[in-house]
Motif scaffolding. Structure first.
Motif, PDB file in Angstrom:
ATOM      1  N   THR A 170       0.840  -1.276   0.011  1.00 41.61           N
ATOM      2  CA  THR A 170      -0.095   0.167   0.085  1.00 41.61           C
ATOM      3  C   THR A 170       0.929   1.434  -0.100  1.00 41.61           C
ATOM      4  O   THR A 170       0.489   2.301  -0.687  1.00 41.61           O
ATOM      5  N   LEU A 171       2.038   1.442   0.722  1.00 39.27           N
ATOM      6  CA  LEU A 171       2.873   2.496   0.987  1.00 39.27           C
ATOM      7  C   LEU A 171       3.320   2.634  -0.420  1.00 39.27           C
ATOM      8  O   LEU A 171       3.588   3.731  -1.000  1.00 39.27           O
ATOM      9  N   ALA A 172       3.964   1.681  -1.064  1.00 40.60           N
ATOM     10  CA  ALA A 172       4.705   1.626  -2.289  1.00 40.60           C
ATOM     11  C   ALA A 172       3.654   2.250  -3.353  1.00 40.60           C
ATOM     12  O   ALA A 172       4.055   2.963  -4.255  1.00 40.60           O
ATOM     13  N   ALA A 173       2.404   1.575  -3.570  1.00 46.04           N
ATOM     14  CA  ALA A 173       1.460   2.272  -4.310  1.00 46.04           C
ATOM     15  C   ALA A 173       1.105   3.836  -4.082  1.00 46.04           C
ATOM     16  O   ALA A 173       1.051   4.394  -5.075  1.00 46.04           O
ATOM     17  N   LEU A 174       1.221   4.081  -2.948  1.00 44.30           N
ATOM     18  CA  LEU A 174       0.941   5.678  -2.601  1.00 44.30           C
ATOM     19  C   LEU A 174       2.260   6.349  -2.985  1.00 44.30           C
ATOM     20  O   LEU A 174       1.990   7.568  -3.645  1.00 44.30           O
ATOM     21  N   GLN A 175       3.211   5.951  -3.053  1.00 46.13           N
ATOM     22  CA  GLN A 175       4.655   6.435  -3.342  1.00 46.13           C
ATOM     23  C   GLN A 175       4.717   6.622  -4.993  1.00 46.13           C
ATOM     24  O   GLN A 175       5.457   7.312  -5.504  1.00 46.13           O
ATOM     25  N   ALA A 176       4.018   5.764  -5.616  1.00 48.40           N
ATOM     26  CA  ALA A 176       4.423   5.554  -7.027  1.00 48.40           C
ATOM     27  C   ALA A 176       3.935   6.677  -7.948  1.00 48.40           C
ATOM     28  O   ALA A 176       2.794   7.292  -7.730  1.00 48.40           O
ATOM     29  N   GLY A 177       4.831   7.341  -8.661  1.00 45.57           N
ATOM     30  CA  GLY A 177       4.556   8.697  -9.296  1.00 45.57           C
ATOM     31  C   GLY A 177       4.604   9.862  -8.677  1.00 45.57           C
ATOM     32  O   GLY A 177       4.070  10.898  -9.176  1.00 45.57           O
ATOM     33  N   ARG A 178       4.892   9.707  -7.497  1.00 48.19           N
ATOM     34  CA  ARG A 178       4.887  10.899  -6.620  1.00 48.19           C
ATOM     35  C   ARG A 178       6.500  11.197  -5.868  1.00 48.19           C
ATOM     36  O   ARG A 178       7.280  10.306  -5.854  1.00 48.19           O
TER      37      ARG A 178
ATOM     38  N   GLY B  71      13.073  12.311  11.931  1.00 51.36           N
ATOM     39  CA  GLY B  71      12.240  12.718  13.486  1.00 51.36           C
ATOM     40  C   GLY B  71      13.086  12.104  14.358  1.00 51.36           C
ATOM     41  O   GLY B  71      14.154  11.634  14.272  1.00 51.36           O
ATOM     42  N   ASN B  72      12.688  12.644  15.652  1.00 51.25           N
ATOM     43  CA  ASN B  72      13.520  11.976  16.782  1.00 51.25           C
ATOM     44  C   ASN B  72      13.161  10.265  16.966  1.00 51.25           C
ATOM     45  O   ASN B  72      13.924   9.681  17.604  1.00 51.25           O
ATOM     46  N   HIS B  73      12.030   9.971  16.602  1.00 48.97           N
ATOM     47  CA  HIS B  73      11.918   8.408  16.537  1.00 48.97           C
ATOM     48  C   HIS B  73      12.375   7.677  15.459  1.00 48.97           C
ATOM     49  O   HIS B  73      12.690   6.540  15.334  1.00 48.97           O
ATOM     50  N   ASP B  74      12.655   8.360  14.196  1.00 52.48           N
ATOM     51  CA  ASP B  74      13.421   7.698  13.062  1.00 52.48           C
ATOM     52  C   ASP B  74      14.445   8.618  12.523  1.00 52.48           C
ATOM     53  O   ASP B  74      14.232   9.114  11.434  1.00 52.48           O
ATOM     54  N   PRO B  75      15.405   8.665  13.071  1.00 56.16           N
ATOM     55  CA  PRO B  75      16.607   9.550  12.784  1.00 56.16           C
ATOM     56  C   PRO B  75      17.338   8.997  11.907  1.00 56.16           C
ATOM     57  O   PRO B  75      18.224  10.093  11.224  1.00 56.16           O
ATOM     58  N   GLY B  76      17.578   7.817  11.429  1.00 53.56           N
ATOM     59  CA  GLY B  76      18.244   7.297  10.474  1.00 53.56           C
ATOM     60  C   GLY B  76      17.463   7.415   8.982  1.00 53.56           C
ATOM     61  O   GLY B  76      16.348   7.716   8.817  1.00 53.56           O
ATOM     62  N   PRO B  77      18.028   6.886   7.999  1.00 57.84           N
ATOM     63  CA  PRO B  77      17.423   6.917   6.695  1.00 57.84           C
ATOM     64  C   PRO B  77      16.428   5.916   6.486  1.00 57.84           C
ATOM     65  O   PRO B  77      16.255   4.620   7.135  1.00 57.84           O
ATOM     66  N   VAL B  78      15.307   6.297   6.034  1.00 60.52           N
ATOM     67  CA  VAL B  78      14.126   5.540   5.659  1.00 60.52           C
ATOM     68  C   VAL B  78      14.343   4.812   4.242  1.00 60.52           C
ATOM     69  O   VAL B  78      14.682   5.527   3.390  1.00 60.52           O
ATOM     70  N   THR B  79      14.393   3.555   4.184  1.00 62.33           N
ATOM     71  CA  THR B  79      14.772   2.830   2.982  1.00 62.33           C
ATOM     72  C   THR B  79      13.576   2.528   2.176  1.00 62.33           C
ATOM     73  O   THR B  79      13.726   1.568   0.902  1.00 62.33           O
ATOM     74  N   LEU B  80      12.471   2.807   2.343  1.00 65.34           N
ATOM     75  CA  LEU B  80      11.076   2.363   1.673  1.00 65.34           C
ATOM     76  C   LEU B  80      10.832   3.442   0.475  1.00 65.34           C
ATOM     77  O   LEU B  80       9.586   3.726   0.316  1.00 65.34           O
ATOM     78  N   GLY B  81      12.045   3.686  -0.176  1.00 60.57           N
ATOM     79  CA  GLY B  81      11.483   4.665  -1.501  1.00 60.57           C
ATOM     80  C   GLY B  81      11.480   6.235  -0.891  1.00 60.57           C
ATOM     81  O   GLY B  81      11.434   6.602   0.220  1.00 60.57           O
TER      82      GLY B  81
END
Length: 234
Positions: free
Chosen positions: A97-105, A112-122
């Motif tokens: 679902t997340l990949a479909a939302l990202q497609a074409g955008r 953030g303080n909870h996720d300070p490192g790289p996000v690897t999901l596109g």
């Protein structure tokens, strides 16, 4: 979709009842504090089991507002995941679902303080993002101008239960948390009051975004050169 248009830093922004911010001139949608995979983090770290549906509920709400606005650039304003291990915890349906939302955008993950490192999901990962007169970052910085931030999960009570709310003065806007499993900080709390200057306003989320008086408990007053307060958005 009901929205409330406001003028901020010379730009017209639309505040949605879901807690998302839409910037039509840039076809941009901004959401803050998704806290995806929070139930997984609580299970891993605390051993408490919560119904594991918050990620799906949050992504469904995000899909709805993206369809309604037609936004082609998404800015996730930090704490998109409840911790960095939450990326790997997404089940296949939620990841798809997340990949479909990202497609074409264009998709920008703000640190953030909870996720300070790289996000690897596109998408791209940034500490902050400046576009025109606006700067998007997770935690508000004293003295900033044209700033849009999150982090505090502001809520405001007028009648009935407290509701997530946008907070806005002449220089900054603080977004409510968009995630399904997120608490909130009352808008009268000291950390929020110390960031805001008069005049300031809360915009409550819900079926129809509603401006509401913001309790004054220690805010500074912003005086323009003439020495008189100006209306927000002037």
């Amino acid at each position: 979709m009901n929205t409330l248009p406001v003028t901020f830093a010379g730009e017209t922004l639309h505040l949605t009842g879901s807690g998302a911010l839409h910037w039509p001139a840039r076809a941009l949608l901004c959401v803050s504090d998704l806290h995806l995979a929070k139930s997984d983090r609580i299970a891993r770290r605390e051993g408490r089991m919560l119904p594991p549906y918050e990620t799906r509920a949050t992504l469904t709400r995000l899909a709805d507002v993206l369809e309604a606005t037609g936004a082609t650039h998404v800015v996730c304003l930090g704490d998109s995941f409840d911790d960095l291990d939450g990326q790997a915890a997404l089940d296949r349906e939620d990841a798809e679902t997340l990949a479909a939302l990202q497609a074409g955008r264009d998709w920008t993950w703000i640190e953030g303080n909870h996720d300070p490192g790289p996000v690897t999901l596109g998408g791209t990962h940034r500490a902050e993002l400046s576009l025109g007169p606006l700067t998007f970052r997770h935690i508000a910085e004293p003295g900033a101008t044209g700033e849009i931030s999150g982090h505090y999960h502001p809520k405001c009570r007028v009648r009935g239960p407290a509701r997530p709310a946008f907070l806005m003065d002449r220089e900054r806007m603080i977004l409510p948390a968009f995630g399904a499993y997120t608490g909130g900080l009352d808008c009268s709390a000291k950390p929020l009051q110390e960031l805001l200057t008069d005049p300031a306003v809360a915009i409550l989320t819900g079926p129809r975004p509603v401006p509401a008086p913001l309790p004054r408990t220690g805010r500074r007053q912003h005086l323009p050169p003439q020495g008189r307060p100006r209306r927000i958005g002037a």
